[in-house]
Design a protein around this motif. Structure first.
Motif, PDB file in Angstrom:
ATOM      1  N   THR A  32      23.601  -1.173  36.692  1.00 54.80           N
ATOM      2  CA  THR A  32      24.898  -1.039  37.357  1.00 54.80           C
ATOM      3  C   THR A  32      25.974  -0.597  36.368  1.00 54.80           C
ATOM      4  OG1 THR A  32      24.311  -2.763  38.961  1.00 54.80           O
ATOM      5  CG2 THR A  32      26.648  -2.241  38.717  1.00 54.80           C
ATOM      6  N   THR A  33      25.950  -1.170  35.172  1.00 48.45           N
ATOM      7  CA  THR A  33      26.921  -0.775  34.144  1.00 48.45           C
ATOM      8  C   THR A  33      26.751   0.686  33.771  1.00 48.45           C
ATOM      9  OG1 THR A  33      26.873  -3.033  33.248  1.00 48.45           O
ATOM     10  CG2 THR A  33      27.822  -1.317  31.847  1.00 48.45           C
ATOM     11  N   ALA A  34      25.511   1.137  33.639  1.00 43.49           N
ATOM     12  CA  ALA A  34      25.253   2.528  33.268  1.00 43.49           C
ATOM     13  C   ALA A  34      25.705   3.492  34.357  1.00 43.49           C
ATOM     14  CB  ALA A  34      23.763   2.723  32.970  1.00 43.49           C
ATOM     15  N   ARG A  35      25.507   3.113  35.622  1.00 45.42           N
ATOM     16  CA  ARG A  35      25.830   4.023  36.721  1.00 45.42           C
ATOM     17  C   ARG A  35      27.288   3.957  37.137  1.00 45.42           C
ATOM     18  NH1 ARG A  35      21.159   1.674  38.518  1.00 45.42           N
ATOM     19  NH2 ARG A  35      22.326   0.364  39.963  1.00 45.42           N
ATOM     20  N   GLY A  37      29.899   1.763  35.638  1.00 46.19           N
ATOM     21  CA  GLY A  37      30.930   1.356  34.694  1.00 46.19           C
ATOM     22  C   GLY A  37      30.923  -0.132  34.383  1.00 46.19           C
ATOM     23  N   VAL A  38      31.724  -0.479  33.369  1.00 42.55           N
ATOM     24  CA  VAL A  38      31.765  -1.855  32.873  1.00 42.55           C
ATOM     25  C   VAL A  38      32.283  -2.829  33.930  1.00 42.55           C
ATOM     26  CG1 VAL A  38      32.863  -3.379  31.182  1.00 42.55           C
ATOM     27  CG2 VAL A  38      31.987  -1.157  30.460  1.00 42.55           C
ATOM     28  N   ARG A  39      33.308  -2.424  34.660  1.00 44.71           N
ATOM     29  CA  ARG A  39      33.905  -3.322  35.659  1.00 44.71           C
ATOM     30  C   ARG A  39      32.871  -3.745  36.702  1.00 44.71           C
ATOM     31  NH1 ARG A  39      36.318  -3.031  40.676  1.00 44.71           N
ATOM     32  NH2 ARG A  39      37.977  -4.561  41.054  1.00 44.71           N
ATOM     33  N   GLN A  40      32.094  -2.789  37.203  1.00 45.51           N
ATOM     34  CA  GLN A  40      31.074  -3.111  38.197  1.00 45.51           C
ATOM     35  C   GLN A  40      29.955  -3.955  37.576  1.00 45.51           C
ATOM     36  OE1 GLN A  40      31.343  -2.444  41.515  1.00 45.51           O
ATOM     37  NE2 GLN A  40      33.394  -1.746  40.927  1.00 45.51           N
ATOM     38  N   CYS A 173      27.141  -9.556  26.706  1.00 50.56           N
ATOM     39  CA  CYS A 173      26.687  -8.811  25.528  1.00 50.56           C
ATOM     40  C   CYS A 173      25.968  -7.534  25.940  1.00 50.56           C
ATOM     41  CB  CYS A 173      25.757  -9.685  24.692  1.00 50.56           C
ATOM     42  SG  CYS A 173      26.594 -11.055  23.854  1.00 50.56           S
ATOM     43  N   TYR A 174      25.152  -7.624  26.981  1.00 56.60           N
ATOM     44  CA  TYR A 174      24.483  -6.424  27.491  1.00 56.60           C
ATOM     45  C   TYR A 174      25.512  -5.400  27.966  1.00 56.60           C
ATOM     46  CZ  TYR A 174      19.690  -8.260  27.454  1.00 56.60           C
ATOM     47  OH  TYR A 174      18.456  -8.737  27.068  1.00 56.60           O
ATOM     48  N   ILE A 175      26.528  -5.890  28.672  1.00 55.00           N
ATOM     49  CA  ILE A 175      27.556  -4.991  29.193  1.00 55.00           C
ATOM     50  C   ILE A 175      28.359  -4.370  28.054  1.00 55.00           C
ATOM     51  CG2 ILE A 175      29.678  -4.895  30.565  1.00 55.00           C
ATOM     52  CD1 ILE A 175      28.466  -7.143  32.302  1.00 55.00           C
ATOM     53  N   SER A 176      28.723  -5.177  27.067  1.00 55.16           N
ATOM     54  CA  SER A 176      29.528  -4.682  25.941  1.00 55.16           C
ATOM     55  C   SER A 176      28.805  -3.603  25.150  1.00 55.16           C
ATOM     56  CB  SER A 176      29.887  -5.844  25.004  1.00 55.16           C
ATOM     57  OG  SER A 176      30.679  -6.799  25.678  1.00 55.16           O
ATOM     58  N   ALA A 177      27.481  -3.648  25.148  1.00 55.05           N
ATOM     59  CA  ALA A 177      26.716  -2.648  24.400  1.00 55.05           C
ATOM     60  C   ALA A 177      26.985  -1.239  24.906  1.00 55.05           C
ATOM     61  CB  ALA A 177      25.226  -2.962  24.491  1.00 55.05           C
ATOM     62  N   PHE A 178      27.412  -1.107  26.160  1.00 56.21           N
ATOM     63  CA  PHE A 178      27.643   0.218  26.726  1.00 56.21           C
ATOM     64  C   PHE A 178      28.943   0.840  26.245  1.00 56.21           C
ATOM     65  CE2 PHE A 178      24.254  -1.087  29.404  1.00 56.21           C
ATOM     66  CZ  PHE A 178      23.650   0.090  29.805  1.00 56.21           C
ATOM     67  N   ARG A 179      29.727   0.098  25.483  1.00 54.39           N
ATOM     68  CA  ARG A 179      30.930   0.681  24.896  1.00 54.39           C
ATOM     69  C   ARG A 179      30.613   1.503  23.652  1.00 54.39           C
ATOM     70  NH1 ARG A 179      35.669  -3.983  25.448  1.00 54.39           N
ATOM     71  NH2 ARG A 179      35.533  -4.201  27.723  1.00 54.39           N
ATOM     72  N   HIS A 180      29.404   1.344  23.124  1.00 62.94           N
ATOM     73  CA  HIS A 180      28.999   2.126  21.961  1.00 62.94           C
ATOM     74  C   HIS A 180      28.812   3.586  22.388  1.00 62.94           C
ATOM     75  CE1 HIS A 180      26.646   3.584  18.555  1.00 62.94           C
ATOM     76  NE2 HIS A 180      27.047   2.496  17.890  1.00 62.94           N
ATOM     77  N   PRO A 181      29.359   4.525  21.633  1.00 64.39           N
ATOM     78  CA  PRO A 181      29.280   5.944  22.016  1.00 64.39           C
ATOM     79  C   PRO A 181      27.853   6.432  22.258  1.00 64.39           C
ATOM     80  CG  PRO A 181      30.830   5.647  20.218  1.00 64.39           C
ATOM     81  CD  PRO A 181      30.141   4.325  20.414  1.00 64.39           C
ATOM     82  N   LEU A 182      26.900   6.010  21.415  1.00 67.42           N
ATOM     83  CA  LEU A 182      25.523   6.462  21.571  1.00 67.42           C
ATOM     84  C   LEU A 182      24.940   5.987  22.892  1.00 67.42           C
ATOM     85  CD1 LEU A 182      22.963   7.790  20.488  1.00 67.42           C
ATOM     86  CD2 LEU A 182      22.414   5.644  19.321  1.00 67.42           C
ATOM     87  N   VAL A 183      25.167   4.710  23.202  1.00 64.02           N
ATOM     88  CA  VAL A 183      24.660   4.159  24.455  1.00 64.02           C
ATOM     89  C   VAL A 183      25.325   4.850  25.637  1.00 64.02           C
ATOM     90  CG1 VAL A 183      24.459   2.070  25.861  1.00 64.02           C
ATOM     91  CG2 VAL A 183      24.154   1.940  23.380  1.00 64.02           C
TER      92      VAL A 183
END
Length: 215
Positions: A32-35, A37-40, A173-183
Motif C-alpha cells: 500500500t505504501t509503495a502504490r 504513498g506513506v499516508r495510506q 519502520c517499514y513505512i519509513s524505509a520508503f522515504r529513501h530515494p533508492l526504495v
C-alpha cells in the motif's frame, strides 16, 4: 505489584519476531505504501493495529472463560482471511499490470490507474483481523503471558499496550524505509513483489487449511 521481568522480556521478544517476520499485514502495508504513498500506508497500519485490539479483547474474554473458540471457527476464519488477502493481492497485481501497460504506451507511470479504492484503514483492519498468524498467537500463545504481574487485569493492560506500541513502531519502520530515494525509485517493483508474496501467502494458507481437513 511485582512484574515478572523474564516473562515480560520473553513476551516482547515473541511479538517482535512475530511482527517483523513478513506476513499478510507487513506485505499489505509495504504494498500500500509503495502504490499509494506513506499516508495510506500509515492508515493501513492503523487498521491492522485496531484489529489487534479486537483480537486482544477476544483473548481476554477467553482468559476469563467468557467465550470459547472452536477449531472449526478458527479454520473458517483462516479461509475467509486468505480469500480476502488473495483478492486484494490479485487486484493490486492487476492494477500494476494496467499501470505498466499505460506507462509503456505513453512513457509515464499512472499510479491512479489501479482499480483498488477500498479504504486503506479497512484493508488493514480486515487483513489483520483474519491474519492466521495473529489469531493463533492471541488464542493459543497470548494467555501464557498473563502471569507477568500478580493482577491479571494489569497484566492484560500492560501486554496490550506493549503489543500496540511494538506493532505500530515496527510497521512504521517499514513505512519509513520508503522515504529513501533508492526504495522510492523501486516502488513499482516493490509493490509488485509485495503483492505477489501476499498472493502466495494467501494460497499457502488456503492449501494448509484444505490439507488440514479442518473445515
Amino acid at each position: 505489584m511485582t512484574i515478572n521481568c523474564a516473562l515480560l522480556l520473553a513476551y516482547v521478544a515473541s511479538i517482535v519476531l512475530l511482527i517483523v517476520t513478513p506476513g499478510p499485514v507487513v506485505m499489505l502495508v509495504v504494498g500500500t505504501t509503495a502504490r499509494r504513498g506513506v499516508r495510506q500506508g500509515v492508515l493501513t497500519a492503523m487498521g491492522a493495529n485496531a484489529a489487534s485490539l479486537v483480537l486482544i479483547a477476544v483473548a481476554t474474554l477467553m482468559v476469563f472463560g467468557v467465550v470459547l473458540i472452536s477449531e472449526r471457527l478458527l479454520a473458517w476464519l483462516q479461509v475467509l482471511g486468505c480469500i480476502f488477502v488473495a483478492v486484494l493481492a490479485s487486484r493490486a497485481l492487476y492494477g500494476e499490470w494496467r499501470a505498466n501497460g499505460v506507462s509503456s504506451d505513453k512513457g509515464m507511470h499512472v499510479a491512479t490507474s489501479q482499480p483498488q479504492r477500498f479504504p486503506a484503514l479497512l484493508q488493514g483492519f480486515f487483513v489483520g483481523i483474519a491474519n492466521p498468524k495473529d489469531i493463533l498467537f492471541f488464542v493459543a500463545f497470548f494467555p501464557q503471558f498473563i502471569g507477568v504481574t500478580s493482577d491479571s487485569r494489569a497484566s492484560l493492560a500492560m501486554l496490550a499496550t506493549l503489543w500496540m506500541v511494538v506493532d505500530f513502531t515496527l510497521l512504521g519502520c517499514y513505512i519509513s524505509a520508503f522515504r529513501h530515494p533508492l526504495v522510492h525509485r523501486l516502488q513499482r517493483r516493490i509493490s509488485t513483489l509485495s503483492s505477489g508474496l501476499l498472493l502466495v501467502i494467501a494460497i499457502a494458507g488456503l492449501a494448509g487449511a484444505g490439507l488440514g481437513g479442518s473445515i
